[in-house]
Design a protein around this motif. Structure first.
Motif, PDB file in Angstrom:
ATOM      1  N   ILE A 132      -2.748   8.983  -1.601  1.00  0.00           N
ATOM      2  CA  ILE A 132      -2.299   7.793  -0.873  1.00  0.00           C
ATOM      3  C   ILE A 132      -1.682   8.193   0.461  1.00  0.00           C
ATOM      4  O   ILE A 132      -1.841   7.519   1.469  1.00  0.00           O
ATOM      5  CB  ILE A 132      -1.307   6.978  -1.734  1.00  0.00           C
ATOM      6  CG1 ILE A 132      -1.993   6.503  -3.021  1.00  0.00           C
ATOM      7  CG2 ILE A 132      -0.748   5.797  -0.946  1.00  0.00           C
ATOM      8  CD1 ILE A 132      -3.265   5.719  -2.811  1.00  0.00           C
ATOM      9  N   GLY A 133      -0.936   9.293   0.470  1.00  0.00           N
ATOM     10  CA  GLY A 133      -0.462   9.851   1.729  1.00  0.00           C
ATOM     11  C   GLY A 133       0.788   9.234   2.303  1.00  0.00           C
ATOM     12  O   GLY A 133       1.103   9.464   3.471  1.00  0.00           O
ATOM     13  N   THR A 134       1.510   8.439   1.537  1.00  0.00           N
ATOM     14  CA  THR A 134       2.781   7.882   1.993  1.00  0.00           C
ATOM     15  C   THR A 134       3.868   8.244   0.989  1.00  0.00           C
ATOM     16  O   THR A 134       3.587   8.491  -0.177  1.00  0.00           O
ATOM     17  CB  THR A 134       2.716   6.351   2.136  1.00  0.00           C
ATOM     18  OG1 THR A 134       2.336   5.780   0.875  1.00  0.00           O
ATOM     19  CG2 THR A 134       1.699   5.949   3.190  1.00  0.00           C
ATOM     20  N   ALA A 135       5.112   8.269   1.461  1.00  0.00           N
ATOM     21  CA  ALA A 135       6.226   8.619   0.588  1.00  0.00           C
ATOM     22  C   ALA A 135       6.400   7.546  -0.475  1.00  0.00           C
ATOM     23  O   ALA A 135       6.426   6.348  -0.151  1.00  0.00           O
ATOM     24  CB  ALA A 135       7.503   8.778   1.398  1.00  0.00           C
ATOM     25  N   PRO A 136       6.529   7.933  -1.733  1.00  0.00           N
ATOM     26  CA  PRO A 136       6.742   6.937  -2.782  1.00  0.00           C
ATOM     27  C   PRO A 136       8.155   6.368  -2.727  1.00  0.00           C
ATOM     28  O   PRO A 136       9.055   6.959  -2.121  1.00  0.00           O
ATOM     29  CB  PRO A 136       6.518   7.729  -4.073  1.00  0.00           C
ATOM     30  CG  PRO A 136       6.862   9.134  -3.714  1.00  0.00           C
ATOM     31  CD  PRO A 136       6.460   9.305  -2.279  1.00  0.00           C
ATOM     32  N   ALA A 163       0.960  13.126  -9.233  1.00  0.00           N
ATOM     33  CA  ALA A 163       1.130  13.917  -8.015  1.00  0.00           C
ATOM     34  C   ALA A 163      -0.130  13.873  -7.159  1.00  0.00           C
ATOM     35  O   ALA A 163      -0.065  13.729  -5.923  1.00  0.00           O
ATOM     36  CB  ALA A 163       1.491  15.357  -8.382  1.00  0.00           C
ATOM     37  N   ALA A 164      -1.286  13.970  -7.811  1.00  0.00           N
ATOM     38  CA  ALA A 164      -2.544  13.891  -7.073  1.00  0.00           C
ATOM     39  C   ALA A 164      -2.715  12.510  -6.444  1.00  0.00           C
ATOM     40  O   ALA A 164      -3.218  12.389  -5.317  1.00  0.00           O
ATOM     41  CB  ALA A 164      -3.714  14.202  -8.007  1.00  0.00           C
ATOM     42  N   PHE A 165      -2.286  11.494  -7.166  1.00  0.00           N
ATOM     43  CA  PHE A 165      -2.404  10.133  -6.644  1.00  0.00           C
ATOM     44  C   PHE A 165      -1.512   9.941  -5.419  1.00  0.00           C
ATOM     45  O   PHE A 165      -1.955   9.419  -4.393  1.00  0.00           O
ATOM     46  CB  PHE A 165      -2.027   9.128  -7.732  1.00  0.00           C
ATOM     47  CG  PHE A 165      -2.124   7.700  -7.302  1.00  0.00           C
ATOM     48  CD1 PHE A 165      -3.355   7.137  -7.019  1.00  0.00           C
ATOM     49  CD2 PHE A 165      -0.993   6.914  -7.168  1.00  0.00           C
ATOM     50  CE1 PHE A 165      -3.466   5.812  -6.610  1.00  0.00           C
ATOM     51  CE2 PHE A 165      -1.084   5.597  -6.771  1.00  0.00           C
ATOM     52  CZ  PHE A 165      -2.329   5.046  -6.490  1.00  0.00           C
ATOM     53  N   GLU A 196     -10.298   1.980  -0.236  1.00  0.00           N
ATOM     54  CA  GLU A 196     -10.758   3.273   0.254  1.00  0.00           C
ATOM     55  C   GLU A 196      -9.910   4.419  -0.268  1.00  0.00           C
ATOM     56  O   GLU A 196     -10.432   5.470  -0.652  1.00  0.00           O
ATOM     57  CB  GLU A 196     -10.746   3.269   1.790  1.00  0.00           C
ATOM     58  CG  GLU A 196     -11.141   4.598   2.426  1.00  0.00           C
ATOM     59  CD  GLU A 196     -12.503   5.110   1.940  1.00  0.00           C
ATOM     60  OE1 GLU A 196     -12.673   6.348   1.875  1.00  0.00           O
ATOM     61  OE2 GLU A 196     -13.375   4.282   1.621  1.00  0.00           O
ATOM     62  N   LYS A 197      -8.583   4.241  -0.317  1.00  0.00           N
ATOM     63  CA  LYS A 197      -7.720   5.315  -0.782  1.00  0.00           C
ATOM     64  C   LYS A 197      -7.906   5.574  -2.278  1.00  0.00           C
ATOM     65  O   LYS A 197      -7.904   6.725  -2.730  1.00  0.00           O
ATOM     66  CB  LYS A 197      -6.264   5.002  -0.454  1.00  0.00           C
ATOM     67  CG  LYS A 197      -5.967   5.142   1.035  1.00  0.00           C
ATOM     68  CD  LYS A 197      -4.487   5.110   1.334  1.00  0.00           C
ATOM     69  CE  LYS A 197      -4.224   5.455   2.796  1.00  0.00           C
ATOM     70  NZ  LYS A 197      -2.781   5.482   3.122  1.00  0.00           N
ATOM     71  N   LEU A 198      -8.057   4.516  -3.049  1.00  0.00           N
ATOM     72  CA  LEU A 198      -8.318   4.709  -4.474  1.00  0.00           C
ATOM     73  C   LEU A 198      -9.679   5.366  -4.693  1.00  0.00           C
ATOM     74  O   LEU A 198      -9.832   6.250  -5.554  1.00  0.00           O
ATOM     75  CB  LEU A 198      -8.247   3.371  -5.208  1.00  0.00           C
ATOM     76  CG  LEU A 198      -6.839   2.839  -5.457  1.00  0.00           C
ATOM     77  CD1 LEU A 198      -6.885   1.375  -5.861  1.00  0.00           C
ATOM     78  CD2 LEU A 198      -6.122   3.651  -6.522  1.00  0.00           C
ATOM     79  N   ARG A 199     -10.653   4.968  -3.905  1.00  0.00           N
ATOM     80  CA  ARG A 199     -11.987   5.556  -4.027  1.00  0.00           C
ATOM     81  C   ARG A 199     -11.937   7.055  -3.715  1.00  0.00           C
ATOM     82  O   ARG A 199     -12.555   7.876  -4.404  1.00  0.00           O
ATOM     83  CB  ARG A 199     -12.949   4.835  -3.092  1.00  0.00           C
ATOM     84  CG  ARG A 199     -14.410   5.302  -3.213  1.00  0.00           C
ATOM     85  CD  ARG A 199     -15.294   4.543  -2.222  1.00  0.00           C
ATOM     86  NE  ARG A 199     -15.176   3.105  -2.419  1.00  0.00           N
ATOM     87  CZ  ARG A 199     -15.825   2.443  -3.360  1.00  0.00           C
ATOM     88  NH1 ARG A 199     -16.619   3.088  -4.198  1.00  0.00           N
ATOM     89  NH2 ARG A 199     -15.677   1.142  -3.468  1.00  0.00           N
ATOM     90  N   ARG A 200     -11.204   7.411  -2.665  1.00  0.00           N
ATOM     91  CA  ARG A 200     -11.093   8.820  -2.281  1.00  0.00           C
ATOM     92  C   ARG A 200     -10.428   9.632  -3.395  1.00  0.00           C
ATOM     93  O   ARG A 200     -10.853  10.745  -3.700  1.00  0.00           O
ATOM     94  CB  ARG A 200     -10.277   8.925  -0.983  1.00  0.00           C
ATOM     95  CG  ARG A 200     -10.248  10.317  -0.364  1.00  0.00           C
ATOM     96  CD  ARG A 200      -9.351  10.313   0.854  1.00  0.00           C
ATOM     97  NE  ARG A 200      -9.631   9.157   1.723  1.00  0.00           N
ATOM     98  CZ  ARG A 200      -8.719   8.581   2.498  1.00  0.00           C
ATOM     99  NH1 ARG A 200      -7.467   8.988   2.471  1.00  0.00           N
ATOM    100  NH2 ARG A 200      -9.057   7.579   3.261  1.00  0.00           N
ATOM    101  N   ASN A 236       0.810  -1.222   0.000  1.00  0.00           N
ATOM    102  CA  ASN A 236       0.000   0.000   0.000  1.00  0.00           C
ATOM    103  C   ASN A 236       0.841   1.270   0.000  1.00  0.00           C
ATOM    104  O   ASN A 236       0.436   2.288   0.563  1.00  0.00           O
ATOM    105  CB  ASN A 236      -0.980   0.014   1.181  1.00  0.00           C
ATOM    106  CG  ASN A 236      -2.199  -0.852   0.924  1.00  0.00           C
ATOM    107  OD1 ASN A 236      -2.256  -1.568  -0.077  1.00  0.00           O
ATOM    108  ND2 ASN A 236      -3.167  -0.812   1.814  1.00  0.00           N
ATOM    109  N   ARG A 237       1.996   1.223  -0.635  1.00  0.00           N
ATOM    110  CA  ARG A 237       2.744   2.444  -0.900  1.00  0.00           C
ATOM    111  C   ARG A 237       2.851   2.586  -2.416  1.00  0.00           C
ATOM    112  O   ARG A 237       2.636   1.615  -3.155  1.00  0.00           O
ATOM    113  CB  ARG A 237       4.128   2.405  -0.272  1.00  0.00           C
ATOM    114  CG  ARG A 237       5.107   1.521  -1.019  1.00  0.00           C
ATOM    115  CD  ARG A 237       6.494   1.530  -0.427  1.00  0.00           C
ATOM    116  NE  ARG A 237       7.413   0.754  -1.276  1.00  0.00           N
ATOM    117  CZ  ARG A 237       8.655   0.451  -0.931  1.00  0.00           C
ATOM    118  NH1 ARG A 237       9.133   0.844   0.239  1.00  0.00           N
ATOM    119  NH2 ARG A 237       9.421  -0.250  -1.766  1.00  0.00           N
TER     120      ARG A 237
END
Length: 355
Positions: free
Chosen positions: A296-300, A290-292, A347-351, A161-162
């Motif tokens: 997701i909210g974690t460092a790539p 960048a939006a993605f 949930e993260k993809l849906r958001r 999930n990163r």
């Protein structure tokens, strides 16, 4: 829905249902049939099929199109089907991590996103786990590139999930030596080709692999012997030897540049290319990427492997890897995925697709 796929299930239960339909590479037909049937029942999707690859697309007139892709095949079952859920919230079974959890997330989104902020293409393809000549995404690129058109792609391979940007390229070469065959009792009459391979191994041992930073992600390279072939019998001096070398290279190099680097390492030896595949640049500067990443909210991180994001990159579509599951468990007898991770990915993809 009887024996079909109930896309009203949550993504974790749907993962279990997918795992319970074995789909070892080249034997995906039953699962492809179920996926096609389920998607054709979803209003607003155009569904196409080529072999055991199924593609579903919205046509909402959005300014941007995102492709969500995943393979439906697995490696051979290792006494780990049917699936089982333990008390710790882990779902066990062949393909749970690689990558039926990701496929379940795709199916859930396809069934429930009625007004996404981008048009969506869902790609479910076959034969990813075996030789590239059979790869269903490769076949779609060659036969139906219009089905894959988009501005950005997410491959739902397991990443914990990163976001894993881009991927390494890979090539294999044979570095060959020759000698003269003789009876081992009179070895001085021969010229041992295996002994002559020693400098090849010495160069590999001394080689310092690069670590290349691209868009803030570091891609570590590797140059390694993976196979040595030579010899005829226990009493024969061998007259040929081949060391197979695998080069995992950063996507800042083309396949041709990577091959030239390898030829330079083994200057003076015969180097024969066996196969190669290009890497993919991370493409994180693209606005959709960048939006993605922000959603997701974690460092790539850099993808430390080759994946099918390279096929999207070759089409000019920036692509990343993102999906539930631990990639280190892929192909193991102990393969599993955390239920919480599957639900989080959905949930993260849906958001991202509705925010």
């Amino acid at each position: 829905m009887g024996n079909g796929l109930d896309l009203g299930m949550d993504a974790a239960r749907l993962t279990a249902r997918l795992v319970d339909v074995p789909s070892v590479s080249r034997d995906e037909r039953a699962l492809a049939d179920l996926i096609e049937e389920a998607l054709r029942a979803v209003p607003g999707l155009r569904v196409d099929r080529d072999g055991d690859a199924v593609v579903a697309r919205t046509a909402l007139g959005r300014a941007e199109r995102v492709v969500l892709a995943g393979h439906i095949d697995t490696v051979p079952v290792a006494d780990n089907v049917p699936s089982r859920l333990d008390g710790a919230g882990l779902l066990w079974g062949c393909g749970t991590s690689d990558m039926k959890a990701g496929v379940a997330v795709q199916l859930r989104l396809a069934a429930t996103l009625t007004a996404p902020n981008r048009d969506l293409t869902y790609v479910f393809y076959d034969a990813e786990e075996i030789a590239a000549e059979f790869n269903g995404l490769k076949r779609l690129v060659e036969r139906h590139p219009d089905w894959l058109a988009g501005d950005f792609a997410v491959l739902l391979e397991p990443t914990g999930n990163r976001v894993d940007g881009g991927c390494q390229g890979t090539l294999r070469v044979q570095v060959r030596t020759t000698g003269r065959r003789a009876h081992s009792a009179r070895s001085w009459l021969g010229d041992n080709a295996i002994h002559k391979a020693a400098p090849i191994l010495a160069r590999l041992a001394a080689y310092e692999p690069r670590r290349v930073e691209i868009d803030g992600l570091v891609y570590p390279e590797g140059l390694n012997a993976v196979l040595i072939e030579g010899g005829h019998a226990g009493n024969v001096i061998p007259d040929s030897c081949a060391v197979t070398v695998n080069y995992r290279f950063s996507p800042d190099q083309s396949e041709a540049e990577a091959l030239e680097r390898v030829r330079g390492v083994f200057d003076g030896f015969e180097v024969v290319l066996a196969d190669s595949a290009p890497g993919a640049l991370p493409g994180l500067s693209h606005p959709a990427a960048a939006a993605f990443v922000a959603a997701i909210g974690t460092a790539p991180a850099a993808k430390e492997a080759w994946t099918d994001v390279a096929r999207f990159s070759a089409l000019g579509i920036p692509a990343v890897n993102y999906g539930p599951g631990d990639p280190t468990l892929a192909h193991t007898r102990e393969e599993n995925v955390a239920v919480a991770a599957v639900l989080e990915a959905e949930e993260k993809l849906r958001r991202w697709l509705t925010g």
